[in-house]
Structure formats: structure tokens, C-alpha cells
Design an enzyme around this catalytic site. Structure first.
Site, short mmCIF file in Angstrom:
data_model
loop_
_atom_site.label_atom_id
_atom_site.label_comp_id
_atom_site.label_asym_id
_atom_site.label_seq_id
_atom_site.Cartn_x
_atom_site.Cartn_y
_atom_site.Cartn_z
N TYR A 50 0.86 -1.19 0.00
CA TYR A 50 0.00 0.00 0.00
C TYR A 50 0.89 1.23 0.00
CZ TYR A 50 -5.03 -0.41 0.22
OH TYR A 50 -6.34 -0.55 -0.13
N GLU A 52 -0.29 4.81 -0.45
CA GLU A 52 -1.05 6.07 -0.60
C GLU A 52 -0.13 7.27 -0.48
OE1 GLU A 52 -2.72 3.86 1.80
OE2 GLU A 52 -4.88 4.18 1.48
N ASP A 198 -7.16 13.45 -25.14
CA ASP A 198 -7.21 12.05 -24.72
C ASP A 198 -6.61 11.24 -25.86
OD1 ASP A 198 -7.86 9.43 -24.23
OD2 ASP A 198 -9.91 9.83 -23.54
N THR A 224 -4.51 5.92 -21.86
CA THR A 224 -4.37 4.60 -21.27
C THR A 224 -3.01 4.09 -21.71
OG1 THR A 224 -5.53 3.69 -23.16
CG2 THR A 224 -6.81 3.98 -21.16
N LYS A 227 -3.19 0.30 -25.02
CA LYS A 227 -3.67 0.19 -26.41
C LYS A 227 -2.45 0.14 -27.33
CE LYS A 227 -8.21 2.16 -25.43
NZ LYS A 227 -8.23 2.91 -24.17
N ARG A 233 -2.80 -2.65 -18.45
CA ARG A 233 -3.95 -1.75 -18.30
C ARG A 233 -3.54 -0.68 -17.29
NH1 ARG A 233 -7.17 -4.76 -21.22
NH2 ARG A 233 -8.73 -3.14 -21.39
N1 DSN Z 1 -13.07 0.59 -24.69
C1 DSN Z 1 -12.06 1.38 -25.36
C2 DSN Z 1 -12.05 1.14 -26.80
O1 DSN Z 1 -12.28 0.01 -27.18
O2 DSN Z 1 -11.78 2.03 -27.59
C3 DSN Z 1 -12.16 2.82 -25.03
O3 DSN Z 1 -12.03 3.00 -23.67
#
Ligand code: DSN
Length: 425
Positions: A50, A52, A198, A224, A227, A233
Site C-alpha cells: 500500500y 497512498e 485524450d 491509457t 492500447k 492496463r
Molecule cells: N473501450 C475502449 C475502446 O475500445 O476504444 C475505449 O475506452
């Protein structure tokens, strides 16, 4: 190793999912395949801690290593995206939606006006969908793409001048073309709005120079990490230290009118505003992915992602498929299935039977519902990680076409498996 003995039920599920991934073609453009190093860090004892707070300012003892992990991830993030001291990075947000939520809560008050791309045009739930916190807590105004599927910056400027949003969001989940961040910045500057980018979908392309970078133009950039960036993630929030807002502390520490940097406001919103302890194992895995993304091999990978997408688009068009905007500049494309006599859901299901994994998607100005829209969204990050190139894209276009038209399912299934076997995970 241990799991098979200790919990064969879960071990079997993991083995089944690994097999599924190995034996199918993943064309979902937001998915990818992480390295073994990333997997190792995710499963490491860092998960037990932990921590924090932030590096050097933790609430519990025993956080010297957690501090180093976090600082390493921050340093690598700044290096990868070539950022100077004017930028801060928060690496604690648990994923993309919480990261975006932190930015909203740090920079805005409930009820403030925010402008983002409509979900139906390729935006994201957190860019103002009425079903999402963003649409419930803020006054959201949306911009659409044109009938042909392109962003219309003149139209966006017109809406911005009329609605005067306090923040404009650029970024998408289903936009196959380059986004002009400079144009967004000009619009935001003209009306005195924050510009949040974003870049979740294109982060890996930006890192590798395969898509223009938003950092010259944005106040805040979220992404994120799982991707095109090909990490675990997770999420990153980049923000400019030199952009100030009124302190939200009540009463403000320095008296009325005290200002804080947006970076400080975002840090305070992530913790303690929205979350408790960060996931240190995830942070370490992000640090690994950021270092992997800085290599020449990753640059080559990102270039190939785009080449593969362009090749897949070309072959699909030759087979009579209609692509929104007529093609792609990035890692994804949107297929309008209206002229094929199929809905997005029907196509998704048929393709899944063949071993081709896609997601149904609305097309701009869709007359159908998101549950059974007119299109599918496909992309190449995952296939490219497996080593596939233009030759395989031609074969995959043919497989998609055969599945959705005349082909014998069992023959197509065999062709898909044969292709997958040549390119193991
Ligand atoms: N779920 C994602 C996507 O597939 O583009 C976006 O957060």
C-alpha cells in the site's frame, strides 16, 4: 506453475483464454499483446504494498521501493514523449476513465460546460455521453464529424464560440484520421478554454512519431497504457506545471485568490480525491512498457501498425467494403456495412464464429442503435505485435469478406487457425 495445483479451475480459465487469443485474429483496435516482462511485473510482489500518497510523501512505512518505481515511470514517460520540466506526470490513475474523471474534477466545477466529440461520431463515453458521469455532472456539448467522417474544425470553432466551454476535449476511440491538435488549440485559445487531449488510442503512434504529438498544444494529455502503447492496463495524466487555476481548497491555504498549478490540482484529485493506494505492480509494468516504447523496434512496430491498417483498408475496399472517411491514417478503420445487408452485430457474431474478433460500432450519424449499429471497427495493433505484415492483411481482408458473404465456415475457420499458428502470441 503453482496455480495448476492450487486452483486448477482458474488455471484452466487462464489456459482457455490464452488458447483463444492464440487461435483467433484480434482486430479490436484498443487491444494489444504485452511483453513477458510486463506480465512478470504485473505478477510481482509489488502487488502486496500500500503506498497512498506520492513519492517522498507516503502515509505508510516501507515505501522506498514504491517511490523509486513511481519516479522511474514518471521519468520514462517524460523521456518517451520528449517533455521538459514544464510537464508533470501522474502515473496513479487506475485506467482511462478514472484518469479523465480526475482531470474533470480538478479543472472544473459540476455544471461547467465541456465540449467533446460525440460518442456516435467516434468519441469516448467520458467525453460527454449522457450515460456517463461526464454527461451527468457537466453541461456537455458535442461536436460531430461530417457525413464523410472527417472532423470539421470550422464547425467545431463555431460551436465553441457559441457554447463557450471551459474545457475542450480532443481525442477519439473510433476516428481513423489524423487529429490536428494545433487547430484544436487555436480554438481553445480563442475562447480561453483548457485543451485536454485524450490520446489513449494513438499513444503508441505518438510515442513513435507515427502521429503528430499533442504536447505542443494541450494543457492536459491523458492516455491509457494498454492500447497502441502496448503496456499493462493503466493510465497516465500529463499536465503543465506552468498553467494555474484557482485553488479549490476551502478555505484556500494561501487565502482567497490563491492559485495552484493544474498538475498539483490533478495530483490532489487522483489521491486523495478519487483513489486510495496506487497499484505499484501496474506502475512498474507501465515503466517497462514506456522503456520498450522508446526502442527502435517499437518505432518500426508503430510504422508497421499504420502500414498494415492502410493495407487492410485498401484490400477491404477492393472487395467492396465501404470505409468511413474512405480509409485510414492510423491504426483503425470503421466499416459501414449498410450496403452488405448486415448489421454490425450480425457481422461481429459471424466473424467471431470464424475466429476473427472485432467490435460492432456505430458509424457517424448512424440511424441504428449502439447495441446493433451499422458498422464494425477494426484495427491492426495486435496483429502487428504478432508479426503480421501487408501479405497477411490481404489474406485477412479476404477472410473477412468470405465470412460475411459466401464462404464455408469450416474452411474459413481452418484458414484462420493456420494463419494464427504461423504467428503465435
Ligand atoms: N473501450 C475502449 C475502446 O475500445 O476504444 C475505449 O475506452
Amino acid at each position: 506453475m503453482y496455480l495448476k495445483k492450487s486452483d486448477p479451475q482458474v488455471a484452466k480459465l487462464i489456459a482457455a483464454e490464452t488458447k483463444r487469443q492464440n487461435e483467433t485474429l484480434d482486430l479490436i483496435p484498443s487491444e494489444n499483446i504485452v511483453s513477458n516482462s510486463v506480465l512478470e511485473a504485473i505478477g510481482s510482489p509489488l502487488i502486496n504494498k500500500y503506498s497512498e500518497g506520492y513519492a517522498g510523501k507516503r502515509y505508510y512505512a516501507g515505501n522506498a521501493v514504491a517511490d523509486d518505481v513511481e519516479l522511474l515511470a514518471i521519468t520514462r514517460a517524460k523521456k518517451l514523449f520528449k517533455l521538459g520540466d514544464e510537464w508533470s506526470v501522474n502515473v496513479q490513475a487506475l485506467s482511462g476513465s478514472p484518469a479523465n474523471m480526475a482531470v474533470y474534477f480538478a479543472l472544473l466545477k459540476p455544471g461547467d460546460t465541456v465540449m467533446g466529440m460525440a460518442l456516435s461520431s467516434g468519441g469516448h463515453l467520458t467525453h460527454g455521453s449522457p450515460a456517463n458521469f461526464s454527461g451527468k455532472l457537466f453541461r456537455m456539448v458535442s461536436y460531430d464529424v461530417t457525413k464523410k467522417g472527417f472532423l470539421d474544425y470550422n464547425e467545431i470553432a463555431k460551436i465553441a464560440r457559441k457554447e463557450k466551454p471551459k474545457m475542450i476535449i480532443a481525442g477519439a476511440t473510433a476516428y481513423p484520421r489524423v487529429i490536428d491538435f494545433q487547430k484544436f488549440s487555436n480554438i481553445a485559445k480563442e475562447i480561453g478554454a483548457f485543451l485536454m487531449v485524450d490520446m489513449a488510442h494513438i499513444a503508441g503512434l505518438v510515442a513513435a512519431g507515427s502521429h503528430p504529438s499533442p504536447f505542443l498544444y494541450a494543457d492536459v494529455v491523458t492516455t491509457t497504457t494498454h492500447k497502441t502503447l502496448r503496456g499493462p492496463r493503466g493510465a497516465l495524466i500529463f499536465s503543465r506545471n506552468d498553467h494555474m487555476i484557482a485553488s479549490k481548497k476551502n478555505p484556500p491555504a494561501g487565502g482567497p485568490g490563491t492559485k495552484v498549478s493544474i498538475s498539483r490540482a490533478i495530483d490532489q484529485t487522483v489521491f486523495p480525491g478519487l483513489q486510495g493506494g496506487p497499484h505499484d505492480n501496474q506502475t512498474a509494468a507501465i515503466a517497462i512498457a514506456l522503456s520498450e516504447a522508446a526502442t527502435p523496434a517499437f518505432k518500426k512496430y508503430a510504422k508497421q501498425v499504420v502500414k498494415n491498417a492502410k493495407s487492410l483498408a485498401k484490400h477491404l475496399q477492393q472487395l467492396g467494403f465501404t470505409l468511413i472517411s474512405g480509409g485510414t491514417d492510423n491504426h483503425l478503420m470503421l466499416i459501414d456495412l449498410t450496403n452488405r445487408g448486415l448489421t454490425g452485430k450480425q457481422a461481429q457474431d459471424k466473424l467471431e464464429q470464424a475466429g476473427i474478433i472485432v467490435n460492432r460500432n456505430t458509424i457517424p450519424h448512424d440511424t441504428r442503435s449502439p447495441f446493433d449499429p451499422s458498422g464494425i471497427r477494426i484495427g491492426t495493433p495486435s496483429l502487428t505485435t504478432r508479426g503480421m505484415k501487408e501479405k497477411e492483411m490481404k489474406e485477412i481482408a479476404a477472410l473477412i469478406s468470405d465470412t460475411l458473404t459466401k464462404g464455408s465456415l469450416s474452411v474459413i475457420q481452418k484458414r484462420v487457425k493456420a494463419l494464427c499458428t504461423k504467428f503465435p502470441l
